[in-house]
Write a protein that holds these residues in place. Sequence first.
Motif, mmCIF file in Angstrom:
data_model
loop_
_atom_site.group_PDB
_atom_site.id
_atom_site.type_symbol
_atom_site.label_atom_id
_atom_site.label_comp_id
_atom_site.label_asym_id
_atom_site.label_seq_id
_atom_site.Cartn_x
_atom_site.Cartn_y
_atom_site.Cartn_z
ATOM 1 N N SER B 196 0.824 -1.217 0.000
ATOM 2 C CA SER B 196 0.000 0.000 0.000
ATOM 3 C C SER B 196 0.854 1.260 0.000
ATOM 4 O O SER B 196 0.898 1.997 -0.978
ATOM 5 N N SER B 197 1.507 1.522 1.118
ATOM 6 C CA SER B 197 2.294 2.738 1.207
ATOM 7 C C SER B 197 3.558 2.483 2.014
ATOM 8 O O SER B 197 3.465 2.162 3.195
ATOM 9 N N PRO B 198 4.705 2.593 1.409
ATOM 10 C CA PRO B 198 4.961 2.999 0.020
ATOM 11 C C PRO B 198 4.634 1.883 -0.971
ATOM 12 O O PRO B 198 4.807 0.715 -0.669
ATOM 13 N N LEU B 199 4.185 2.278 -2.140
ATOM 14 C CA LEU B 199 3.942 1.301 -3.191
ATOM 15 C C LEU B 199 5.268 0.727 -3.679
ATOM 16 O O LEU B 199 6.242 1.467 -3.843
ATOM 17 N N PRO B 200 5.320 -0.566 -3.940
ATOM 18 C CA PRO B 200 6.552 -1.157 -4.485
ATOM 19 C C PRO B 200 6.945 -0.546 -5.833
ATOM 20 O O PRO B 200 8.127 -0.441 -6.142
ATOM 21 N N ALA B 201 5.966 -0.178 -6.594
ATOM 22 C CA ALA B 201 6.212 0.475 -7.885
ATOM 23 C C ALA B 201 5.388 1.760 -7.896
ATOM 24 O O ALA B 201 4.211 1.742 -8.222
ATOM 25 N N PRO B 202 6.004 2.860 -7.524
ATOM 26 C CA PRO B 202 5.222 4.077 -7.295
ATOM 27 C C PRO B 202 4.707 4.755 -8.556
ATOM 28 O O PRO B 202 3.834 5.610 -8.479
ATOM 29 N N GLY B 203 5.228 4.399 -9.707
ATOM 30 C CA GLY B 203 4.759 5.020 -10.934
ATOM 31 C C GLY B 203 5.014 4.134 -12.128
ATOM 32 O O GLY B 203 5.718 3.124 -12.032
ATOM 33 N N GLY B 204 4.468 4.514 -13.256
ATOM 34 C CA GLY B 204 4.619 3.706 -14.457
ATOM 35 C C GLY B 204 5.993 3.820 -15.103
ATOM 36 O O GLY B 204 6.358 2.997 -15.930
ATOM 37 N N PHE B 205 6.735 4.853 -14.725
ATOM 38 C CA PHE B 205 8.050 5.077 -15.326
ATOM 39 C C PHE B 205 9.036 5.490 -14.238
ATOM 40 O O PHE B 205 8.753 6.404 -13.462
ATOM 41 N N ASP B 206 10.159 4.813 -14.163
ATOM 42 C CA ASP B 206 11.198 5.215 -13.221
ATOM 43 C C ASP B 206 12.077 6.281 -13.875
ATOM 44 O O ASP B 206 12.390 6.190 -15.061
ATOM 45 N N ALA B 207 12.449 7.255 -13.075
ATOM 46 C CA ALA B 207 13.233 8.366 -13.608
ATOM 47 C C ALA B 207 14.703 8.248 -13.214
ATOM 48 O O ALA B 207 15.025 7.834 -12.102
ATOM 49 N N GLY B 208 15.564 8.640 -14.118
ATOM 50 C CA GLY B 208 16.979 8.702 -13.809
ATOM 51 C C GLY B 208 17.345 10.042 -13.201
ATOM 52 O O GLY B 208 16.589 11.013 -13.314
ATOM 53 N N LYS B 209 18.467 10.057 -12.526
ATOM 54 C CA LYS B 209 18.973 11.321 -11.983
ATOM 55 C C LYS B 209 20.435 11.481 -12.386
ATOM 56 O O LYS B 209 21.165 10.494 -12.475
ATOM 57 N N PRO B 210 20.861 12.724 -12.572
ATOM 58 C CA PRO B 210 22.255 12.940 -12.958
ATOM 59 C C PRO B 210 23.216 12.641 -11.809
ATOM 60 O O PRO B 210 22.826 12.619 -10.635
ATOM 61 N N MET B 211 24.431 12.425 -12.177
ATOM 62 C CA MET B 211 25.476 12.104 -11.207
ATOM 63 C C MET B 211 25.544 13.155 -10.100
ATOM 64 O O MET B 211 25.708 12.822 -8.916
ATOM 65 N N SER B 212 25.391 14.395 -10.471
ATOM 66 C CA SER B 212 25.509 15.469 -9.481
ATOM 67 C C SER B 212 24.430 15.351 -8.404
ATOM 68 O O SER B 212 24.707 15.523 -7.208
ATOM 69 N N ALA B 213 23.228 15.041 -8.810
ATOM 70 C CA ALA B 213 22.125 14.918 -7.848
ATOM 71 C C ALA B 213 22.322 13.720 -6.933
ATOM 72 O O ALA B 213 22.054 13.785 -5.723
ATOM 73 N N ILE B 214 22.796 12.638 -7.500
ATOM 74 C CA ILE B 214 23.012 11.430 -6.696
ATOM 75 C C ILE B 214 24.122 11.664 -5.677
ATOM 76 O O ILE B 214 24.008 11.317 -4.499
ATOM 77 N N LEU B 215 25.214 12.260 -6.137
ATOM 78 C CA LEU B 215 26.333 12.493 -5.220
ATOM 79 C C LEU B 215 25.930 13.456 -4.102
ATOM 80 O O LEU B 215 26.362 13.319 -2.954
ATOM 81 N N ALA B 216 25.101 14.422 -4.444
ATOM 82 C CA ALA B 216 24.625 15.347 -3.408
ATOM 83 C C ALA B 216 23.778 14.605 -2.381
ATOM 84 O O ALA B 216 23.888 14.836 -1.172
ATOM 85 N N ALA B 217 22.937 13.698 -2.872
ATOM 86 C CA ALA B 217 22.086 12.926 -1.956
ATOM 87 C C ALA B 217 22.924 12.027 -1.065
ATOM 88 O O ALA B 217 22.662 11.888 0.139
#
Lengths: 235, 226
Positions: B196-217
């Motif tokens: 239910s929450s969180p859904l195992p698959a929260p949306g129909g399309f998974d989004a990528g993130k750039p290296m900069s955003a990942i490293l910041a996270a």
Amino acid sequence: MTDHLFPTLAELDRDGAIAEAASRVDGHTRAAFMGKVAALVGGTAAVSSLAMPALASAASKGDVAILNYALTLEYLEAAFYKSANDKGALSGEAKKLAKVVGEHEAQHVVALKKALGSAAVKSPSFDFKGTTADQGTFLKTSMTLEDAGVKAYLGQAGAIKSKDILSAAASILSVEARHASWVANVLKVSPAPEAFQSSATMDQILAAVKGTGFIPALASASPSSATSGSPSVTG
Amino acid sequence: MSPRDDTGLTLDELDTDGALREASELAENSYTRSQALRRTGVLVGGGLAIGALPVALSIGQGGVPASDIKILNYALTLEYLEAAFYAEAVSKGALTGSLATFAQTVAGHEAQHVAALQKALGSKAVKKPTFDFKGTTADPKKFAATAMALEDTGVAAYLGQVTKIKTPAILMAAGSILPIESRHAAWIRDIQGAGSSPLPAPGGFDAGKPMSAILAAVKATGFIKS
């Protein structure tokens, strides 16, 4: 064994093998086949939010063929979950899964159709043979379909020429993997049985789909109608 | 941009590199990034399982662009983080039931990803950083929330590099790891939310993130000490 093969499918398999070997697909032949076995289904799927690229007129035949292959699998999945939802035999988490995953597959169909435009194959008609009306059978079938979807997309990753299409396919691949994991966990089997995902060729997937019998046109169409307009078939 | 101060490189600097790179679509800083990642690392002798990538992948023979080597080292750094997180969670012994099964299974996978990427990179592989997981591996709730964040991040990270990878064999290798991270993410989400929450698959399309955003996270977690 080949006696029972629907000749055009056999031809597709042969095309697939050639395509795998040569890293290209005879898109026109494959699309023509898929269109031939299809029956028009008026779907009212949700509008997709994916930035699936519209195909440029210069899109390679190979990419068009791959997108239509993906679209056919998504038609199958979307129809499967829609049937399960309509039958109303599911309860608990299985019911939730069918609803959520069904929405995703419908979004994939919309995105792929939009990308393909007039080159999109039509949806075949389906017969799910009771698998959508029984919870246990539904879950097992769902896992099979999702695992096949993951392997099918991964199997095409190296053959896709357009970066935009590759990106969109990877986005869908990841969601199919989430679905496969989810249904496995509901079934109490390992959601991630291996550290590296295996893939499958178009041949293998099409043979598996045919094996389900879920697309009656694959099993019942007569050889003469199936081969008309197609290149010659041997064997 | 301003010349690099070549001393005391930190993740901050890596973030900057990442942002610059994403903005300019240039991969010219790969050697610098590789140096920096190596500098932040310490050698850890791990008894890792042998990775079984489904493709023969080794950059040892040359011919692999620097940008691909950078992407592989980026992936390796994320896999080091994941592998260390799960290994620690398993060793702490605070998890039971489905969480324990999840941690044990995923720890094995991430260790195999590390081994495969190290093997592919050979002498170009960055060393493993040291980590501080700040108690998240010793508490089931914190573990589950952190695992979900790490796995979703891994998915976004791999997806973000798909179109940047130039070498077909590396694309296939990354392609075989990506859906495993997706499976892990859905698995821990289902354990947490029972569908239910969180859904195992929260949306129909998974989004990528750039290296900069990942490293910041990653930096924001504070999990990488050095």
